[in-house]
Design an enzyme around this catalytic site. Structure first.
Site, PDB file in Angstrom:
ATOM      1  N   ARG A   6       1.019  -1.294   0.342  1.00  0.00           N
ATOM      2  CA  ARG A   6      -0.036  -0.270   0.028  1.00  0.00           C
ATOM      3  C   ARG A   6       1.127   1.403  -0.172  1.00  0.00           C
ATOM      4  O   ARG A   6       0.929   2.376  -0.654  1.00  0.00           O
ATOM      5  CB  ARG A   6      -0.916  -0.043   1.062  1.00  0.00           C
ATOM      6  CG  ARG A   6      -1.676   1.231   1.592  1.00  0.00           C
ATOM      7  CD  ARG A   6      -2.458   0.963   2.636  1.00  0.00           C
ATOM      8  NE  ARG A   6      -3.117   2.286   3.517  1.00  0.00           N
ATOM      9  CZ  ARG A   6      -2.851   2.875   4.124  1.00  0.00           C
ATOM     10  NH1 ARG A   6      -1.469   3.066   4.445  1.00  0.00           N
ATOM     11  NH2 ARG A   6      -3.880   3.821   3.961  1.00  0.00           N
ATOM     12  N   GLY A  89      15.557 -14.984  -0.459  1.00  0.00           N
ATOM     13  CA  GLY A  89      15.887 -15.917  -1.841  1.00  0.00           C
ATOM     14  C   GLY A  89      15.219 -14.418  -2.492  1.00  0.00           C
ATOM     15  O   GLY A  89      15.248 -14.676  -3.815  1.00  0.00           O
ATOM     16  N   THR A 110      10.583 -11.277   6.044  1.00  0.00           N
ATOM     17  CA  THR A 110       9.733 -12.121   6.731  1.00  0.00           C
ATOM     18  C   THR A 110       9.878 -13.164   8.127  1.00  0.00           C
ATOM     19  O   THR A 110      10.633 -12.202   8.787  1.00  0.00           O
ATOM     20  CB  THR A 110      11.524 -13.490   6.282  1.00  0.00           C
ATOM     21  OG1 THR A 110      11.503 -15.182   7.096  1.00  0.00           O
ATOM     22  CG2 THR A 110      12.401 -13.095   6.428  1.00  0.00           C
ATOM     23  N   ASP A 112      10.786 -15.743   9.530  1.00  0.00           N
ATOM     24  CA  ASP A 112      12.262 -15.193  10.710  1.00  0.00           C
ATOM     25  C   ASP A 112      13.427 -14.417  11.002  1.00  0.00           C
ATOM     26  O   ASP A 112      14.488 -15.134  12.048  1.00  0.00           O
ATOM     27  CB  ASP A 112      13.399 -17.337   9.173  1.00  0.00           C
ATOM     28  CG  ASP A 112      12.406 -18.081   9.139  1.00  0.00           C
ATOM     29  OD1 ASP A 112      11.472 -18.437   9.602  1.00  0.00           O
ATOM     30  OD2 ASP A 112      12.208 -18.329   7.732  1.00  0.00           O
ATOM     31  N   ARG A 156      13.637 -22.714   9.537  1.00  0.00           N
ATOM     32  CA  ARG A 156      14.743 -23.775   8.744  1.00  0.00           C
ATOM     33  C   ARG A 156      15.486 -23.578   9.133  1.00  0.00           C
ATOM     34  O   ARG A 156      16.770 -24.707   9.850  1.00  0.00           O
ATOM     35  CB  ARG A 156      13.436 -23.709   7.566  1.00  0.00           C
ATOM     36  CG  ARG A 156      14.114 -24.361   6.343  1.00  0.00           C
ATOM     37  CD  ARG A 156      13.455 -25.019   5.446  1.00  0.00           C
ATOM     38  NE  ARG A 156      13.474 -24.546   4.830  1.00  0.00           N
ATOM     39  CZ  ARG A 156      12.089 -23.802   3.771  1.00  0.00           C
ATOM     40  NH1 ARG A 156      11.693 -25.369   3.849  1.00  0.00           N
ATOM     41  NH2 ARG A 156      11.343 -23.573   3.049  1.00  0.00           N
TER      42      ARG A 156
HETATM   43  O1  F6P Z   1      11.243 -18.461   5.211  1.00  0.00           O
HETATM   44  C1  F6P Z   1      10.035 -18.567   6.096  1.00  0.00           C
HETATM   45  C2  F6P Z   1       9.598 -19.529   6.663  1.00  0.00           C
HETATM   46  O2  F6P Z   1       8.740 -19.334   7.198  1.00  0.00           O
HETATM   47  C3  F6P Z   1      10.687 -21.126   7.195  1.00  0.00           C
HETATM   48  O3  F6P Z   1      10.507 -20.461   8.524  1.00  0.00           O
HETATM   49  C4  F6P Z   1       9.983 -22.011   6.784  1.00  0.00           C
HETATM   50  O4  F6P Z   1      10.490 -23.376   7.242  1.00  0.00           O
HETATM   51  C5  F6P Z   1       9.268 -21.788   5.984  1.00  0.00           C
HETATM   52  O5  F6P Z   1       9.537 -20.846   5.701  1.00  0.00           O
HETATM   53  C6  F6P Z   1       7.861 -22.698   5.044  1.00  0.00           C
HETATM   54  O6  F6P Z   1       8.128 -22.303   3.704  1.00  0.00           O
HETATM   55  P1  F6P Z   1       6.418 -23.497   3.157  1.00  0.00           P
HETATM   56  O7  F6P Z   1       5.677 -22.490   3.135  1.00  0.00           O
HETATM   57  O8  F6P Z   1       7.265 -23.083   1.701  1.00  0.00           O
HETATM   58  O9  F6P Z   1       6.914 -24.474   3.338  1.00  0.00           O
END
Ligand code: F6P
Length: 306
Positions: A6, A89, A110, A112, A156
């Site tokens: 937005r 990514g 993210t 993470d 992850r």
């Molecule tokens: O990258 C963010 C994340 O939430 C990670 O913590 C997790 O491992 C991954 O995405 C899960 O990805 P997907 O939704 O592709 O299974």
């Protein structure tokens, strides 16, 4: 992410720039899934979780031929700059396009929170609050039954979410992939200490990257007289009404990205560093290391197990 979208769309329009959006990330870009947006297209999305644009993983985007297809689409739609909102990514994709000579600006998003150049990524706060709310609910039932819970939170490759959540819920132990685990010392001893102090329920937080939470529960069962229950919070952490902090930070980051674009800057990433909003060269930003801070490790060490 919606708040950020937005802000970028409205910021662009305020400056006489015609914004297009790309649906489904780099996959949509390669397939030409683009649309011109106006002010009202981003109305009433501020309070919505996820992203209205959709997203997709496209591992093939590491290949130059695929990147060139994306560039063809950008050229076809007469687009000069690409603002990329996402995680590791997404940033690597933006870096690849910038290497091919296309102007990009990255905004970190993210749950993470593991993008090296920034202390904060969009989505982290909401995900943490969701996990904390769920764990608080779990605690109620654990207390009633005098139980041990093993809770897996997302991450992850990174333990930032697990550390933060662990501190916020007063966990008995927190396991993260960044720290080598001495199971006896880091888990079993902490459970024993907690018992000695009269605790009747225990919370073990495990980052997804550490391994299967069921295996952790089994190891506890074998080492001590407890029968833990496992909860994997999973994708629930990636949805829900965004927190105020996420909305405001995302809006500021989107605004800043448009400012960079207006100033003619390119190949930059928007970051929060020491509480300030700054921008860095994309290559410099991606070469930095993001580590769990010593203070977090110290506080966790002091607060867990008792
Ligand atoms: O990258 C963010 C994340 O939430 C990670 O913590 C997790 O491992 C991954 O995405 C899960 O990805 P997907 O939704 O592709 O299974």
């Amino acid at each position: 992410m919606n708040a950020c979208l937005r802000a970028t769309v409205r910021g662009a329009l305020n400056n006489g720039i015609e914004p297009y959006v790309v649906y489904d990330g780099y996959k949509g870009l390669v397939e030409g899934n683009l649309k011109e947006f106006n002010r009202s297209d981003v109305s009433e999305i501020l309070s919505k979780g996820g992203t209205m644009l959709g997203t997709a993983r496209l591992p093939e985007f590491v290949e130059v031929e695929v990147q060139l297809k994306a560039l063809e689409q950008l050229k076809k739609h007469e687009i000069d700059v690409l603002i990329c909102i996402g995680g590791d990514g997404t940033f690597k994709g933006a870096q690849a396009l910038s290497r091919l000579g296309f102007r990009t600006i990255g905004i970190p998003a993210t749950i993470d929170n593991d993008i090296c150049c920034t202390n904060y990524s969009i989505g982290f706060d909401t995900a943490a609050n969701t996990a904390i709310e769920c764990i608080d609910k779990l605690r109620d039932t654990m207390q009633s039954h005098e139980r041990c819970s093993v809770v897996e939170v997302m991450g992850r490759n990174a333990g930032f979410l697990a550390m933060y959540v662990g501190l916020a819920v007063g966990a008995t132990a927190v396991l993260v992939p960044e720290k080598e685990i001495d199971f006896e010392k880091d888990v079993i001893e902490k459970l024993r200490q907690a018992r000695l102090h009269g605790f009747t329920h225990y919370m073990i937080i495990v980052a997804e990257g550490v391994g299967d939470a069921n295996d952790i529960a089994q190891q506890i069962r074998e080492a001590i007289d407890l029968d833990p229950r496992v909860t994997v919070l999973g994708h629930i952490q990636r949805g829900g009404t965004p927190s105020a902090r996420d909305r405001v930070n995302a809006t500021k980051m989107g605004y800043l990205a448009v400012e960079l674009l207006r100033e003619g800057k390119t190949n930059r990433v928007v970051c929060i560093h020491q509480g300030r909003f700054i921008d860095l060269d994309i290559n410099e930003g991606l070469s930095l290391q993001r580590k769990i801070q010593d203070i977090e490790v110290d506080v966790l060490g002091a607060m867990t197990g008792i």
